[in-house]
Motif scaffolding. Structure first.
Motif, PDB file in Angstrom:
ATOM      1  N   GLN A   1      -8.587   2.936   4.438  1.00 19.05           N
ATOM      2  CA  GLN A   1      -8.506   4.305   4.605  1.00 19.05           C
ATOM      3  C   GLN A   1      -7.153   4.544   5.283  1.00 19.05           C
ATOM      4  O   GLN A   1      -6.798   3.436   5.874  1.00 19.05           O
ATOM      5  CB  GLN A   1      -9.695   5.050   5.187  1.00 19.05           C
ATOM      6  CG  GLN A   1     -11.080   4.969   4.868  1.00 19.05           C
ATOM      7  CD  GLN A   1     -11.930   5.633   5.615  1.00 19.05           C
ATOM      8  OE1 GLN A   1     -11.891   6.652   6.182  1.00 19.05           O
ATOM      9  NE2 GLN A   1     -13.150   4.975   6.020  1.00 19.05           N
ATOM     10  N   GLY A   2      -6.370   5.607   5.167  1.00 19.05           N
ATOM     11  CA  GLY A   2      -5.194   5.989   5.745  1.00 19.05           C
ATOM     12  C   GLY A   2      -5.726   6.192   7.341  1.00 19.05           C
ATOM     13  O   GLY A   2      -6.212   6.932   7.644  1.00 19.05           O
ATOM     14  N   VAL A   3      -4.755   5.507   7.929  1.00 19.47           N
ATOM     15  CA  VAL A   3      -4.797   5.728   9.541  1.00 19.47           C
ATOM     16  C   VAL A   3      -3.356   5.812  10.004  1.00 19.47           C
ATOM     17  O   VAL A   3      -2.546   5.074   9.745  1.00 19.47           O
ATOM     18  CB  VAL A   3      -5.673   4.533  10.129  1.00 19.47           C
ATOM     19  CG1 VAL A   3      -4.957   3.037   9.762  1.00 19.47           C
ATOM     20  CG2 VAL A   3      -5.670   4.738  11.680  1.00 19.47           C
ATOM     21  N   ARG A   4      -3.262   6.469  10.965  1.00 19.92           N
ATOM     22  CA  ARG A   4      -1.894   6.673  11.893  1.00 19.92           C
ATOM     23  C   ARG A   4      -1.811   5.877  13.164  1.00 19.92           C
ATOM     24  O   ARG A   4      -2.807   6.546  13.814  1.00 19.92           O
ATOM     25  CB  ARG A   4      -1.499   8.094  12.075  1.00 19.92           C
ATOM     26  CG  ARG A   4      -1.258   8.875  10.439  1.00 19.92           C
ATOM     27  CD  ARG A   4      -0.470   9.947  10.692  1.00 19.92           C
ATOM     28  NE  ARG A   4       0.682  10.005  11.128  1.00 19.92           N
ATOM     29  CZ  ARG A   4       1.573  10.927  11.709  1.00 19.92           C
ATOM     30  NH1 ARG A   4       1.173  12.087  11.327  1.00 19.92           N
ATOM     31  NH2 ARG A   4       2.710  10.881  12.063  1.00 19.92           N
TER      32      ARG A   4
ATOM     33  N   GLU B   1       1.766   6.476   8.532  1.00 19.13           N
ATOM     34  CA  GLU B   1       0.119   6.220   8.271  1.00 19.13           C
ATOM     35  C   GLU B   1       0.344   4.609   7.418  1.00 19.13           C
ATOM     36  O   GLU B   1       1.083   4.491   6.593  1.00 19.13           O
ATOM     37  CB  GLU B   1      -0.223   7.290   6.997  1.00 19.13           C
ATOM     38  CG  GLU B   1      -1.446   7.090   6.912  1.00 19.13           C
ATOM     39  CD  GLU B   1      -2.025   8.150   5.868  1.00 19.13           C
ATOM     40  OE1 GLU B   1      -2.267   8.152   4.608  1.00 19.13           O
ATOM     41  OE2 GLU B   1      -2.481   9.264   6.353  1.00 19.13           O
ATOM     42  N   GLN B   2      -0.670   3.996   7.848  1.00 18.29           N
ATOM     43  CA  GLN B   2      -1.110   2.932   7.369  1.00 18.29           C
ATOM     44  C   GLN B   2      -2.559   2.768   6.473  1.00 18.29           C
ATOM     45  O   GLN B   2      -3.237   3.632   6.889  1.00 18.29           O
ATOM     46  CB  GLN B   2      -1.000   1.774   8.265  1.00 18.29           C
ATOM     47  CG  GLN B   2       0.278   1.555   9.066  1.00 18.29           C
ATOM     48  CD  GLN B   2       0.348   0.614  10.114  1.00 18.29           C
ATOM     49  OE1 GLN B   2      -0.008   0.836  11.413  1.00 18.29           O
ATOM     50  NE2 GLN B   2       0.701  -0.552   9.922  1.00 18.29           N
ATOM     51  N   SER B   3      -2.880   1.658   6.006  1.00 14.01           N
ATOM     52  CA  SER B   3      -3.959   1.340   5.219  1.00 14.01           C
ATOM     53  C   SER B   3      -4.783   0.635   6.354  1.00 14.01           C
ATOM     54  O   SER B   3      -4.252  -0.612   6.490  1.00 14.01           O
ATOM     55  CB  SER B   3      -3.730   0.758   3.984  1.00 14.01           C
ATOM     56  OG  SER B   3      -4.882   0.495   3.368  1.00 14.01           O
TER      57      SER B   3
ATOM     58  N   TRP C   1      -9.471   0.728  14.663  1.00 21.75           N
ATOM     59  CA  TRP C   1      -8.840   0.716  13.250  1.00 21.75           C
ATOM     60  C   TRP C   1      -8.021  -0.564  13.219  1.00 21.75           C
ATOM     61  O   TRP C   1      -7.208  -0.978  14.167  1.00 21.75           O
ATOM     62  CB  TRP C   1      -7.877   1.861  13.022  1.00 21.75           C
ATOM     63  CG  TRP C   1      -8.732   3.168  12.764  1.00 21.75           C
ATOM     64  CD1 TRP C   1      -9.060   3.860  13.607  1.00 21.75           C
ATOM     65  CD2 TRP C   1      -9.004   3.626  11.512  1.00 21.75           C
ATOM     66  NE1 TRP C   1      -9.703   5.212  13.121  1.00 21.75           N
ATOM     67  CE2 TRP C   1      -9.812   5.031  11.830  1.00 21.75           C
ATOM     68  CE3 TRP C   1      -9.010   2.858  10.403  1.00 21.75           C
ATOM     69  CZ2 TRP C   1     -10.339   5.404  10.619  1.00 21.75           C
ATOM     70  CZ3 TRP C   1      -9.486   3.860   9.259  1.00 21.75           C
ATOM     71  CH2 TRP C   1     -10.093   4.964   9.201  1.00 21.75           C
TER      72      TRP C   1
ATOM     73  N   THR D   1      -5.647  -3.593  10.655  1.00 23.95           N
ATOM     74  CA  THR D   1      -4.820  -3.734   9.347  1.00 23.95           C
ATOM     75  C   THR D   1      -5.036  -5.247   9.014  1.00 23.95           C
ATOM     76  O   THR D   1      -4.883  -5.942  10.034  1.00 23.95           O
ATOM     77  CB  THR D   1      -3.410  -3.149   9.571  1.00 23.95           C
ATOM     78  OG1 THR D   1      -2.868  -3.871  10.469  1.00 23.95           O
ATOM     79  CG2 THR D   1      -3.677  -1.507   9.564  1.00 23.95           C
TER      80      THR D   1
ATOM     81  N   SER E   1      -7.870  -4.241   0.401  1.00 27.63           N
ATOM     82  CA  SER E   1      -8.110  -2.913   0.181  1.00 27.63           C
ATOM     83  C   SER E   1      -9.753  -2.518  -0.012  1.00 27.63           C
ATOM     84  O   SER E   1      -9.943  -1.843   0.921  1.00 27.63           O
ATOM     85  CB  SER E   1      -7.503  -2.181  -1.127  1.00 27.63           C
ATOM     86  OG  SER E   1      -6.074  -2.379  -1.084  1.00 27.63           O
TER      87      SER E   1
END
Length: 347
Positions: A41-44, A263-265, A309, A311, A315
């Motif tokens: 999901q997208g996360v900042r 934003e990152q995945s 969160w 990274t 995916s």
């Protein structure tokens, strides 16, 4: 004979049945683990910078001339406008000298204009005309010098701001170059801090920042400067954030700035699922192709009270949520899917 044959036949059946029964009772050597399929999901990511407040600019005002303080128009802590008079020095006889200089200038102007008319008629040589012009220019320069000296007796604020200090009293004598006051400009105010070398690459001028002052006040600012030379002692880079003027301006006070990065995945997991490899890398265990356990290094980009969160995972990942402590990378496992949940929790 029949009895003997029966006994021999019964013994062979029992022997043949024993291996089969033992094979059926032997447990499987492939361990079971519970897994959950998780999509990125997208996360900042947010970056917190601890710093101190500074005025946008400050200056120590020095006297341009010598003289005795005749009048104070401002006090320390007052707001001052650009060019506003803070104090006046005794002009002594400068006003009288200036009146004389103006009269001399008028006389020199008339003589120069008369010499020009005579020169045009051929009644004045070039040397006399040049002397009249020099007299006029000298008188003009003298008057301008006196006007400047008279202006210098008025000590003015170089820009709008707060008069932080005023080192003057009526009757005191000041000399040229003597510091007499300090003016601070808090509009805007700056927050100056340091960021680690691992984070400076994520910053660029123009990014928005939320600044919390020591007073508890929160202001929205903008990143205006990112240093390019690291502090050799701390390996950190200087950054500056510009924020609007506060009702209570403080210089040198503690402030905390939060900058939201691009934003990152990422995946949202429980901290209990994180593992440390033999090489000291932080990562998560997943089930890959052919049901082999894989260790994937991850980076924590954001955390809250419920989880973290990270990274680094693909995916879509089959994350081991139960039993990860009993298997290692490369092991073959039997994955058992568990129910969906907003957060993968470790046990």
């Amino acid at each position: 004979m029949l009895a003997l044959l029966w006994l021999l036949t019964g013994s062979n059946d029992d022997e043949a049945a024993e291996p089969t029964s033992a094979a059926e009772s032997q447990p499987s050597l492939i361990p079971n683990v519970q897994v959950r399929d998780m999509d990125a999901q997208g996360v900042r990511r947010s970056l917190t910078i601890n710093g101190v407040t500074e005025p946008d600019r400050s200056v120590a005002i020095a006297s341009e001339t010598s003289g005795r303080v005749q009048e104070l128009l401002k006090s320390a802590g007052d707001q001052v406008a650009d060019g506003e008079v803070i104090a006046r020095l005794d002009p002594r006889d400068l006003n009288a000298q200036l009146r004389t200089a103006r009269a001399n200038l008028e006389q020199a102007r008339l003589e120069y204009e008369g010499a020009q008319r005579l020169g045009n008629q051929g009644l004045q040589n070039r040397s006399q005309l040049a002397a009249a012009e020099a007299g006029y220019q000298s008188a003009q320069a003298q008057m301008e010098a006196l006007e400047l000296a008279l202006r210098d007796t008025q000590i003015r604020a170089p820009f709008a701001g707060v008069l932080e200090s005023l080192n003057l009293e009526v009757g005191t004598f000041v000399s040229p170059g003597q510091s007499v006051a300090e003016v601070y400009d808090y509009d805007p105010m700056r927050v100056v801090g340091q960021v680690p070398e691992t984070d400076v690459t994520f910053l660029q001028a123009g990014q928005s920042a939320t600044v919390e002052l020591v007073t508890g006040e929160q202001l929205i600012g903008e990143l205006t400067f990112v240093g390019t030379v690291a502090n050799p002692a701390t390996r950190t880079f200087k950054v500056e954030i510009s924020v609007p003027s506060s009702p209570k301006n403080l210089a040198g006070a503690t402030a905390k700035a939060t900058i939201m990065l691009a934003e990152q995945s990422g995946h949202y997991v429980s901290p209990a699922l994180l593992n440390i490899s033999d090489e000291g890398q932080l990562g998560l265990k997943t089930v890959g192709r052919n049901n082999h356990v894989e260790f994937t290094p991850v980076t924590i980009v954001r955390s809250d009270t419920g989880g973290v969160w990270v990274t680094g995972l693909p995916s879509r990942a089959r994350l081991i949520v139960v039993g990860q402590g009993f298997v290692n990378a490369g092991d073959v496992v039997n994955p058992v899917a568990v129910g969906d949940s907003n957060l993968a929790s470790g046990q």
